[in-house]
Structure formats: C-alpha cells, structure tokens
Design an enzyme around this catalytic site. Sequence first.
Site, mmCIF file in Angstrom:
data_model
loop_
_atom_site.group_PDB
_atom_site.id
_atom_site.type_symbol
_atom_site.label_atom_id
_atom_site.label_comp_id
_atom_site.label_asym_id
_atom_site.label_seq_id
_atom_site.Cartn_x
_atom_site.Cartn_y
_atom_site.Cartn_z
ATOM 1 N N ASP A 30 0.846 -1.198 0.000
ATOM 2 C CA ASP A 30 0.000 0.000 0.000
ATOM 3 C C ASP A 30 0.879 1.245 0.000
ATOM 4 O OD1 ASP A 30 -1.739 2.198 0.972
ATOM 5 O OD2 ASP A 30 -3.198 0.600 1.306
ATOM 6 N N ILE A 31 0.519 2.200 -0.860
ATOM 7 C CA ILE A 31 1.331 3.421 -0.994
ATOM 8 C C ILE A 31 1.178 4.352 0.215
ATOM 9 C CG2 ILE A 31 -0.320 4.948 -2.164
ATOM 10 C CD1 ILE A 31 1.911 5.518 -4.232
ATOM 11 N N ASN A 86 -12.905 -3.430 3.032
ATOM 12 C CA ASN A 86 -13.962 -2.423 3.071
ATOM 13 C C ASN A 86 -14.851 -2.548 1.837
ATOM 14 O OD1 ASN A 86 -12.592 -1.426 5.341
ATOM 15 N ND2 ASN A 86 -11.389 0.012 4.120
ATOM 16 N N HIS A 92 -15.885 2.905 4.288
ATOM 17 C CA HIS A 92 -14.538 3.464 4.118
ATOM 18 C C HIS A 92 -13.813 2.927 2.891
ATOM 19 C CE1 HIS A 92 -10.604 5.152 5.205
ATOM 20 N NE2 HIS A 92 -11.271 5.902 6.068
ATOM 21 N N GLN A 93 -14.555 2.368 1.920
ATOM 22 C CA GLN A 93 -13.895 1.948 0.680
ATOM 23 C C GLN A 93 -13.680 3.172 -0.196
ATOM 24 O OE1 GLN A 93 -16.050 -0.791 -1.858
ATOM 25 N NE2 GLN A 93 -14.232 -1.335 -3.023
ATOM 26 N N VAL A 94 -12.432 3.424 -0.542
ATOM 27 C CA VAL A 94 -12.096 4.554 -1.403
ATOM 28 C C VAL A 94 -11.851 4.072 -2.837
ATOM 29 C CG1 VAL A 94 -10.409 6.390 -1.834
ATOM 30 C CG2 VAL A 94 -11.168 5.901 0.520
ATOM 31 N N HIS A 99 -10.342 -5.216 -2.430
ATOM 32 C CA HIS A 99 -8.988 -5.377 -1.893
ATOM 33 C C HIS A 99 -9.045 -5.759 -0.432
ATOM 34 C CE1 HIS A 99 -10.150 -1.113 -1.759
ATOM 35 N NE2 HIS A 99 -9.506 -1.038 -0.603
ATOM 36 N N PHE A 100 -8.118 -6.621 -0.050
ATOM 37 C CA PHE A 100 -7.933 -7.000 1.352
ATOM 38 C C PHE A 100 -6.673 -6.309 1.854
ATOM 39 C CE2 PHE A 100 -11.002 -10.396 2.191
ATOM 40 C CZ PHE A 100 -11.481 -10.624 0.910
ATOM 41 N N HIS A 101 -6.833 -5.531 2.929
ATOM 42 C CA HIS A 101 -5.673 -4.926 3.579
ATOM 43 C C HIS A 101 -5.042 -5.955 4.518
ATOM 44 C CE1 HIS A 101 -6.632 -0.568 2.760
ATOM 45 N NE2 HIS A 101 -7.876 -1.024 2.684
HETATM 46 P P1 5GP Z 1 -9.700 1.643 0.865
HETATM 47 O O1 5GP Z 1 -9.889 2.848 1.744
HETATM 48 O O2 5GP Z 1 -10.402 1.764 -0.455
HETATM 49 O O3 5GP Z 1 -10.061 0.359 1.604
HETATM 50 O O4 5GP Z 1 -8.137 1.528 0.621
HETATM 51 C C1 5GP Z 1 -7.511 1.857 -0.570
HETATM 52 C C2 5GP Z 1 -6.014 1.759 -0.330
HETATM 53 O O5 5GP Z 1 -5.354 1.846 -1.576
HETATM 54 C C3 5GP Z 1 -5.467 2.890 0.544
HETATM 55 O O6 5GP Z 1 -4.869 2.323 1.717
HETATM 56 C C4 5GP Z 1 -4.458 3.591 -0.354
HETATM 57 O O7 5GP Z 1 -3.295 4.005 0.337
HETATM 58 C C5 5GP Z 1 -4.149 2.538 -1.404
HETATM 59 N N1 5GP Z 1 -3.800 3.089 -2.705
HETATM 60 C C6 5GP Z 1 -4.530 4.007 -3.409
HETATM 61 N N2 5GP Z 1 -3.911 4.293 -4.569
HETATM 62 C C7 5GP Z 1 -2.791 3.520 -4.601
HETATM 63 C C8 5GP Z 1 -1.735 3.397 -5.574
HETATM 64 O O8 5GP Z 1 -1.719 4.017 -6.626
HETATM 65 N N3 5GP Z 1 -0.739 2.514 -5.271
HETATM 66 C C9 5GP Z 1 -0.727 1.791 -4.114
HETATM 67 N N4 5GP Z 1 0.312 0.963 -3.909
HETATM 68 N N5 5GP Z 1 -1.711 1.898 -3.179
HETATM 69 C C10 5GP Z 1 -2.714 2.764 -3.419
#
Ligand code: 5GP
Length: 138
Positions: A30-31, A86, A92-94, A99-101
């Site tokens: 994750d970035i 999420n 909180h899904q962005v 995806h699984f964190h």
């Molecule tokens: P969400 O909030 O949707 O569950 O998490 C999305 C995750 O994707 C965030 O933790 C965010 O840091 C990560 N993310 C978003 N854009 C990128 C990207 O371009 N590269 C990587 N490696 N992670 C990303």
Amino acid sequence: MSDCIFCKIVSGDIPSACLLKDDDAFAFLDIGPLAEGHALLIPTRHYETLDQMPASEAAGLLRHLPALVRAVQAVTGCTGVNVLQNNGRVAHQVVPHVHFHIIPRTADDAWHFNWPVGDYPDGRMAELATAIVAELEK
Ligand code: 5GP
Ligand code: ZN
C-alpha cells in the site's frame, strides 16, 4: 476496467511494489501504509465489492492470504495483523476494486478501533440468523 487504478496496477500501467501475481490474484504494498509492510491483496479481474465476486475467483484470491500474512509478519516482526476489507463508501472503501488490507500491528502502534459493542433484544438474534440462512439457501 480502464479507469480503475488497481486494474492499472495489475496490468503494469501504474508501477507497484508487487508481492505476488497469478491468474486470480495480485498483491502489492500500500502506498499509504498504516504500518511498514501494509499490503493489499486484490483480484486480477475488476469487481467493485466482495459480494460481486464468483466463489471460484474469491477462492483463488484468498488462498494466498495465509502465506501473505506469514511473509509480512516474518519481514516486519509485527506481533499481530489485521486483515481488513472495506465494501462501499460508508464502509470506508475509497478504491472501488475489491482489496484486502494486510496490516501489521504492534503493541505501541497508533491505530485504535472504535468498536461500539451492542446487544440484541429478546428473539432478534434468532430472527436475523433465520433470515440470513434463508438468504444463503436461495
Ligand atoms: P480503501 O480505503 O479503499 O479500503 O483503501 C484503498 C487503499 O489503496 C489505501 O490504503 C491507499 O493508500 C491505497 N492506494 C490508493 N492508490 C494507490 C496506488 O496508486 N498505489 C498503491 N500501492 N496503493 C494505493
Ligand atoms: Zn479495477
């Protein structure tokens, strides 16, 4: 999906720190990590939320989860791991690609849950269970 950031990561159009890749699954760092080693495990095909995934593809994706958790644990030395997934903006899904964190945890880290435990009025738990079982059997 052409405008999806995670599809672009799978295809290599956007670079990533890739951890694994096969027909069903792709994992990368994750970035914006909640801790060093915070990884994401995603399906190679585009599904917005988990409920949209066919069981076979979910199985192909999730078979990697134990090994990925073990590898992140071994490399970071963390003492625990949260696996978080999420679904939907309210959850909180962005990024709208499943995806699984995999989030390394340590005793003194800065992440604290708000976990507001509730309870059920008499009969409500059994009623809900019956309704969900009926839905599963459809
Ligand atoms: P969400 O909030 O949707 O569950 O998490 C999305 C995750 O994707 C965030 O933790 C965010 O840091 C990560 N993310 C978003 N854009 C990128 C990207 O371009 N590269 C990587 N490696 N992670 C990303
Ligand atoms: Zn996508």
